[in-house]
Design a protein around this motif. Structure first.
Motif, PDB file in Angstrom:
ATOM      1  N   HIS A 170      24.144 -14.971 -42.572  1.00  0.00           N
ATOM      2  CA  HIS A 170      24.835 -15.536 -43.891  1.00  0.00           C
ATOM      3  C   HIS A 170      25.249 -17.278 -43.867  1.00  0.00           C
ATOM      4  O   HIS A 170      24.851 -17.998 -44.728  1.00  0.00           O
ATOM      5  N   GLU A 171      25.591 -17.675 -42.465  1.00  0.00           N
ATOM      6  CA  GLU A 171      25.783 -19.135 -42.327  1.00  0.00           C
ATOM      7  C   GLU A 171      24.619 -20.030 -42.565  1.00  0.00           C
ATOM      8  O   GLU A 171      24.730 -20.960 -43.318  1.00  0.00           O
TER       9      GLU A 171
ATOM     10  N   ARG B 196      33.264  -8.657 -45.959  1.00  0.00           N
ATOM     11  CA  ARG B 196      32.880  -9.064 -47.213  1.00  0.00           C
ATOM     12  C   ARG B 196      31.359  -8.629 -47.520  1.00  0.00           C
ATOM     13  O   ARG B 196      30.682  -8.142 -46.372  1.00  0.00           O
TER      14      ARG B 196
ATOM     15  N   ASP C 101      28.794 -12.173 -50.742  1.00  0.00           N
ATOM     16  CA  ASP C 101      30.097 -12.818 -50.821  1.00  0.00           C
ATOM     17  C   ASP C 101      30.313 -13.390 -49.421  1.00  0.00           C
ATOM     18  O   ASP C 101      31.032 -14.588 -49.361  1.00  0.00           O
ATOM     19  N   SER C 102      29.687 -13.186 -48.324  1.00  0.00           N
ATOM     20  CA  SER C 102      29.726 -13.978 -47.231  1.00  0.00           C
ATOM     21  C   SER C 102      28.859 -15.065 -47.227  1.00  0.00           C
ATOM     22  O   SER C 102      29.576 -16.136 -46.671  1.00  0.00           O
TER      23      SER C 102
ATOM     24  N   ASN D 167      27.265  -8.988 -48.134  1.00  0.00           N
ATOM     25  CA  ASN D 167      26.184  -9.895 -47.765  1.00  0.00           C
ATOM     26  C   ASN D 167      26.253 -10.971 -48.734  1.00  0.00           C
ATOM     27  O   ASN D 167      26.350 -12.124 -48.252  1.00  0.00           O
TER      28      ASN D 167
ATOM     29  N   ASP E 276      35.221 -17.225 -54.666  1.00  0.00           N
ATOM     30  CA  ASP E 276      34.853 -16.718 -53.199  1.00  0.00           C
ATOM     31  C   ASP E 276      34.265 -15.332 -53.363  1.00  0.00           C
ATOM     32  O   ASP E 276      33.920 -14.648 -52.461  1.00  0.00           O
ATOM     33  N   ASN E 277      33.332 -14.988 -54.576  1.00  0.00           N
ATOM     34  CA  ASN E 277      32.802 -13.951 -54.726  1.00  0.00           C
ATOM     35  C   ASN E 277      31.555 -13.867 -55.845  1.00  0.00           C
ATOM     36  O   ASN E 277      31.887 -15.058 -56.863  1.00  0.00           O
TER      37      ASN E 277
ATOM     38  N   PHE F 128      30.991 -17.396 -49.189  1.00  0.00           N
ATOM     39  CA  PHE F 128      32.260 -17.826 -48.297  1.00  0.00           C
ATOM     40  C   PHE F 128      31.898 -19.175 -47.540  1.00  0.00           C
ATOM     41  O   PHE F 128      32.713 -20.220 -47.365  1.00  0.00           O
ATOM     42  N   TYR F 129      30.638 -19.077 -46.782  1.00  0.00           N
ATOM     43  CA  TYR F 129      30.080 -20.310 -46.042  1.00  0.00           C
ATOM     44  C   TYR F 129      29.718 -21.456 -47.217  1.00  0.00           C
ATOM     45  O   TYR F 129      29.965 -22.431 -46.807  1.00  0.00           O
TER      46      TYR F 129
ATOM     47  N   GLY G  99      29.383  -8.216 -43.838  1.00  0.00           N
ATOM     48  CA  GLY G  99      29.617  -9.708 -43.787  1.00  0.00           C
ATOM     49  C   GLY G  99      31.154  -9.803 -43.048  1.00  0.00           C
ATOM     50  O   GLY G  99      31.695  -9.068 -42.723  1.00  0.00           O
ATOM     51  N   VAL G 100      31.221 -11.311 -42.940  1.00  0.00           N
ATOM     52  CA  VAL G 100      32.648 -11.852 -42.350  1.00  0.00           C
ATOM     53  C   VAL G 100      33.654 -11.123 -43.080  1.00  0.00           C
ATOM     54  O   VAL G 100      33.762 -11.418 -44.400  1.00  0.00           O
TER      55      VAL G 100
END
Lengths: 83, 251
Positions: free
Chosen positions: B132-133, B171, B175-176, B173, B203-204, B179-180, B167-168
């Motif tokens: 994700h990052e 969350r 939304d992660s 996939n 955030d989503n 997030f990043y 995800g993190v």
């Protein structure tokens, strides 16, 4: 898109496709200036370099053409392309 | 940027004799010729030009092999001149990963998602997870419409996995990834104002869709409406990619 371009006989050719069959890799090239100049080569490894090798005979050329046409036959047979 | 050629620059595609002669010339120039070292260099070329070249060669080959039948050649060429979502996605990937590694078959990454998909076992293509990052960092390299298009493609490419809660922080996939995006957008110099504003307070995915007015007729957030908006901008994005590319003119 990014493409590979090679100089062959002092002419610049674009690699438009590669097809591997039966242990051989055929590469299809078009002259970047004269777009009607189309050639086919085999890729072979020799002394640590990759070489373009010419095809052996008419039979191999027809075979390479068939692989290419077969791979892209959806373009030719699509109903969208018919009147 | 490659020079854009029209089909008429290549040959009259209805001239079947000329097409067959093209293949016969190829035959003469392909059989029994001397070996040469492959000295390939990578260049950026307009995908439409490559597709036109491919189409001409395919039709020429098919004519030689007697496989064309009643197909209207000019229609084949015209069909390949349209821009499809996957074409633009591949163009963006090509721009981002020009020097990226190739897979075993020599193919380059076809999308941001494909670049950031990690397989647990090389023999099991169903056992994977997303970085994700990495997806967020790659998206942040893009601007405006191109960013929107790429973000939409990420949503599309994740398919049924988009809402998997893997995800993190539990969350999904997508939304992660958001997030990043938010995390790196808040770091000075990592994102432009366009992206920073797009993800301000978001955030989503649902919040993103609502904030950007991608709503269906019932006022519900809709990925489909997001896709439609991006598809309408396809040509604009395509032109942006060419302006941003650093490739040489090879024609």
């Amino acid at each position: 898109m990014n493409v590979d371009v090679s100089v062959i006989d002092n002419k610049s050719y674009i690699e438009i496709d590669k097809i591997s069959k039966n242990g051989k890799t055929y590469v299809y090239l078009i002259n970047s200036i004269d777009k009607t100049d189309f050639i086919i080569r085999k890729l072979v490894a020799l002394n640590g370099d990759i070489h373009y090798k010419g095809l052996d005979n008419d039979k191999e050329f027809d075979l390479a053409l068939m692989y290419f046409t077969k791979k892209h036959e959806s373009i030719l047979s699509s109903d969208d392309n018919k009147e | 940027m490659g020079k854009v050629v029209s089909v008429s620059d290549i040959m009259d595609v209805n001239d079947q004799d000329a097409l067959v002669k093209m293949v016969e010339r190829a035959r003469n120039n392909s059989i029994g010729v001397k070996d040469t070292v492959r000295n390939a260099k990578r260049f950026y070329v307009d995908m439409r030009e490559i597709k036109k070249l491919l189409s001409v060669v395919i039709v020429s080959c098919a004519l030689t092999l007697g496989a064309v039948g009643t197909i209207q050649v000019s229609q084949v060429i015209q069909e390949k001149d349209t821009i499809k979502t996957e074409d633009v996605t591949q163009e963006i990937a090509s721009l981002l990963y020009a020097n990226g590694p190739e897979n075993l078959h020599g193919a380059h990454y076809s999308s941001i998602v494909s670049k950031n998909t990690i397989y647990n076992n090389s023999n099991d293509r169903d056992n994977f997870y997303y970085n994700h990052e990495g997806i967020a960092k790659d998206l942040l390299k893009l601007d405006g419409d191109m960013f929107d298009y790429a973000f939409c493609s990420v949503c599309t490419d994740m398919g049924k996995n988009i809402n998997n809660l893997v995800g993190v922080g539990g969350r999904s996939n997508i939304d992660s990834v958001i997030f990043y995006l938010g995390l790196y957008s808040s770091i000075e110099g990592r994102a432009n104002d366009y992206i920073r504003n797009s993800f301000s307070g978001v955030d989503n995915l649902n919040d993103y869709l609502v904030l950007n007015n991608y709503l269906d007729k019932d006022g519900e957030p809709s990925i489909e409406e997001f896709k439609k908006s991006c598809d309408r901008r396809a040509f604009k994005v395509f032109d942006s990619i060419q302006k941003d590319s650093k490739g040489a003119n090879i024609a």
